[in-house]
Design a protein around this motif. Structure first.
Motif, mmCIF file in Angstrom:
data_model
loop_
_atom_site.group_PDB
_atom_site.id
_atom_site.type_symbol
_atom_site.label_atom_id
_atom_site.label_comp_id
_atom_site.label_asym_id
_atom_site.label_seq_id
_atom_site.Cartn_x
_atom_site.Cartn_y
_atom_site.Cartn_z
ATOM 1 N N ILE A 81 108.472 19.598 54.115
ATOM 2 C CA ILE A 81 109.026 19.790 52.769
ATOM 3 C C ILE A 81 108.400 18.796 51.799
ATOM 4 O O ILE A 81 108.072 19.141 50.659
ATOM 5 C CB ILE A 81 110.565 19.674 52.804
ATOM 6 N N ALA A 82 108.230 17.552 52.232
ATOM 7 C CA ALA A 82 107.591 16.550 51.376
ATOM 8 C C ALA A 82 106.148 16.960 51.075
ATOM 9 O O ALA A 82 105.658 16.772 49.951
ATOM 10 C CB ALA A 82 107.638 15.175 52.041
ATOM 11 N N LEU A 83 105.457 17.524 52.066
ATOM 12 C CA LEU A 83 104.089 17.997 51.854
ATOM 13 C C LEU A 83 104.058 19.109 50.811
ATOM 14 O O LEU A 83 103.207 19.112 49.923
ATOM 15 C CB LEU A 83 103.496 18.500 53.171
ATOM 16 N N GLU A 84 104.987 20.059 50.881
ATOM 17 C CA GLU A 84 105.047 21.147 49.893
ATOM 18 C C GLU A 84 105.267 20.593 48.492
ATOM 19 O O GLU A 84 104.646 21.051 47.522
ATOM 20 C CB GLU A 84 106.162 22.128 50.244
ATOM 21 N N ARG A 85 106.143 19.616 48.370
ATOM 22 C CA ARG A 85 106.403 19.020 47.055
ATOM 23 C C ARG A 85 105.180 18.265 46.536
ATOM 24 O O ARG A 85 104.877 18.295 45.341
ATOM 25 C CB ARG A 85 107.626 18.105 47.147
ATOM 26 N N ALA A 86 104.465 17.589 47.442
ATOM 27 C CA ALA A 86 103.244 16.881 47.043
ATOM 28 C C ALA A 86 102.166 17.874 46.599
ATOM 29 O O ALA A 86 101.467 17.644 45.603
ATOM 30 C CB ALA A 86 102.734 16.023 48.188
ATOM 31 N N GLU A 87 102.039 18.986 47.333
ATOM 32 C CA GLU A 87 101.072 20.011 46.937
ATOM 33 C C GLU A 87 101.407 20.577 45.566
ATOM 34 O O GLU A 87 100.525 20.816 44.747
ATOM 35 C CB GLU A 87 101.041 21.138 47.977
ATOM 36 N N LYS A 88 102.676 20.789 45.310
ATOM 37 C CA LYS A 88 103.097 21.322 44.010
ATOM 38 C C LYS A 88 102.746 20.348 42.886
ATOM 39 O O LYS A 88 102.232 20.749 41.840
ATOM 40 C CB LYS A 88 104.602 21.595 44.030
ATOM 41 N N ALA A 89 102.988 19.067 43.117
ATOM 42 C CA ALA A 89 102.667 18.056 42.102
ATOM 43 C C ALA A 89 101.162 17.978 41.857
ATOM 44 O O ALA A 89 100.709 17.913 40.701
ATOM 45 C CB ALA A 89 103.217 16.696 42.522
ATOM 46 N N LEU A 90 100.375 17.996 42.930
ATOM 47 C CA LEU A 90 98.918 17.953 42.777
ATOM 48 C C LEU A 90 98.379 19.218 42.129
ATOM 49 O O LEU A 90 97.447 19.174 41.328
ATOM 50 C CB LEU A 90 98.250 17.726 44.130
ATOM 51 N N ARG A 91 98.966 20.361 42.456
ATOM 52 C CA ARG A 91 98.532 21.623 41.845
ATOM 53 C C ARG A 91 98.779 21.594 40.336
ATOM 54 O O ARG A 91 97.953 22.022 39.550
ATOM 55 C CB ARG A 91 99.266 22.798 42.495
ATOM 56 N N ARG A 92 99.916 21.049 39.937
ATOM 57 C CA ARG A 92 100.211 20.942 38.497
ATOM 58 C C ARG A 92 99.195 20.038 37.799
ATOM 59 O O ARG A 92 98.711 20.373 36.722
ATOM 60 C CB ARG A 92 101.614 20.395 38.279
ATOM 61 N N LEU A 93 98.904 18.901 38.401
ATOM 62 C CA LEU A 93 97.911 17.999 37.800
ATOM 63 C C LEU A 93 96.534 18.657 37.747
ATOM 64 O O LEU A 93 95.821 18.542 36.748
ATOM 65 C CB LEU A 93 97.830 16.694 38.595
ATOM 66 N N HIS A 94 96.159 19.331 38.815
ATOM 67 C CA HIS A 94 94.852 19.992 38.871
ATOM 68 C C HIS A 94 94.765 21.083 37.804
ATOM 69 O O HIS A 94 93.768 21.181 37.085
ATOM 70 C CB HIS A 94 94.622 20.579 40.258
ATOM 71 N N ASP A 95 95.811 21.909 37.687
ATOM 72 C CA ASP A 95 95.811 22.979 36.690
ATOM 73 C C ASP A 95 95.781 22.415 35.278
ATOM 74 O O ASP A 95 95.136 22.968 34.390
ATOM 75 C CB ASP A 95 97.037 23.874 36.860
ATOM 76 N N LYS A 96 96.447 21.302 35.072
ATOM 77 C CA LYS A 96 96.447 20.684 33.753
ATOM 78 C C LYS A 96 95.051 20.196 33.385
ATOM 79 O O LYS A 96 94.606 20.343 32.257
ATOM 80 C CB LYS A 96 97.432 19.516 33.731
ATOM 81 N N GLU A 97 94.347 19.645 34.349
ATOM 82 C CA GLU A 97 92.978 19.177 34.098
ATOM 83 C C GLU A 97 92.038 20.342 33.827
ATOM 84 O O GLU A 97 91.210 20.287 32.938
ATOM 85 C CB GLU A 97 92.447 18.384 35.302
ATOM 86 N N VAL A 98 92.162 21.398 34.601
ATOM 87 C CA VAL A 98 91.254 22.531 34.474
ATOM 88 C C VAL A 98 91.537 23.317 33.197
ATOM 89 O O VAL A 98 90.622 23.698 32.473
ATOM 90 C CB VAL A 98 91.374 23.455 35.708
ATOM 91 N N ASP A 99 92.815 23.561 32.891
ATOM 92 C CA ASP A 99 93.175 24.386 31.742
ATOM 93 C C ASP A 99 92.996 23.671 30.415
ATOM 94 O O ASP A 99 92.725 24.299 29.407
ATOM 95 C CB ASP A 99 94.627 24.855 31.854
ATOM 96 N N HIS A 100 93.153 22.379 30.377
ATOM 97 C CA HIS A 100 93.071 21.635 29.129
ATOM 98 C C HIS A 100 91.700 20.988 28.982
ATOM 99 O O HIS A 100 91.562 19.780 28.863
ATOM 100 C CB HIS A 100 94.171 20.568 29.061
ATOM 101 N N HIS A 101 90.688 21.830 28.998
ATOM 102 C CA HIS A 101 89.318 21.353 28.871
ATOM 103 C C HIS A 101 89.094 20.846 27.454
ATOM 104 O O HIS A 101 89.357 21.547 26.485
ATOM 105 C CB HIS A 101 88.339 22.476 29.188
ATOM 106 N N LYS A 102 88.628 19.635 27.329
ATOM 107 C CA LYS A 102 88.361 19.074 26.017
ATOM 108 C C LYS A 102 87.004 19.549 25.536
ATOM 109 O O LYS A 102 86.014 19.461 26.239
ATOM 110 C CB LYS A 102 88.393 17.549 26.080
ATOM 111 N N VAL A 103 86.984 20.059 24.312
ATOM 112 C CA VAL A 103 85.748 20.553 23.724
ATOM 113 C C VAL A 103 85.162 19.439 22.872
ATOM 114 O O VAL A 103 85.844 18.847 22.040
ATOM 115 C CB VAL A 103 86.023 21.807 22.865
ATOM 116 N N GLY A 104 83.896 19.161 23.094
ATOM 117 C CA GLY A 104 83.234 18.096 22.352
ATOM 118 C C GLY A 104 82.893 18.509 20.931
ATOM 119 O O GLY A 104 82.866 19.694 20.574
ATOM 120 N N LEU A 105 82.602 17.531 20.095
ATOM 121 C CA LEU A 105 82.278 17.769 18.697
ATOM 122 C C LEU A 105 80.994 18.573 18.559
ATOM 123 O O LEU A 105 80.890 19.460 17.702
ATOM 124 C CB LEU A 105 82.148 16.416 17.972
#
Length: 177
Positions: A81-105
């Motif tokens: 159960i702790a592993l599932e919760r850790a995977e969920k937390a890492l998946r959220r961080l990973h998706d946040k990094e991938v989806d919120h791509h910063k566009v340069g000037l």
């Protein structure tokens, strides 16, 4: 990744250590560059029953540390159960990094230039056309067109430059505004 397995009031057998290590290794698939993973397993007796507590501490570079506590009466279930919760937390961080791509000037400037070029190209293609609606027409010509097309009405400009409407009435005759 540094993996630390600790047992408090509990002796970690090889099977438990192997299960914990396999659980931590499963977190590598998120490519979050985990610096260290600490797994602390503790046991406590409450009201004559033995309870297990699993704590995952994941240190990530340039991000907050992820801490997950899980209580259960079965040690392996608590780890899973702790592993599932850790995977969920890492998946959220990973998706946040991938989806919120910063566009340069520079990329934004290039897009603006592309939009301007497309607008300039479109300006070259615009050709003014005089609509048939504004050409003066005879009522008889419009009547014959209306009979052939099967439309209910026709809007046109007559020879006196008045906007007129020729329409088919319910009784089969034609009306003129």
């Amino acid at each position: 990744m540094n993996i630390s397995l600790t047992g408090r009031n509990l002796e970690l057998t090889d099977a438990i250590k192997q299960h914990m290590t396999a659980s931590i290794e499963a977190l590598k698939k998120y490519n979050m560059d985990i610096i260290s993973a600490n797994v602390i397993a503790t046991t406590a007796t409450r009201k004559g029953k033995e309870h297990f507590n699993i704590e995952f501490v994941l240190n990530l570079p340039q991000k907050n540390t992820i801490v997950i506590n899980q209580h259960d009466s079965d040690l392996y279930a608590a780890i899973d159960i702790a592993l599932e919760r850790a995977e969920k937390a890492l998946r959220r961080l990973h998706d946040k990094e991938v989806d919120h791509h910063k566009v340069g000037l520079n990329e934004l400037k290039a897009e603006i230039v592309d939009v301007k070029e497309v607008a300039e190209e479109m300006e070259d293609e615009i050709i003014p056309v005089e609509l048939d609606l504004y050409k003066p027409r005879e009522v008889e010509d419009v009547l014959s067109d209306l009979k052939e097309s099967g439309k209910m009405f026709e809007i046109f400009v007559d020879n006196e430059h008045k906007t007129r409407v020729l329409y088919k009435r319910n009784d089969g005759k034609f009306g003129l505004y």
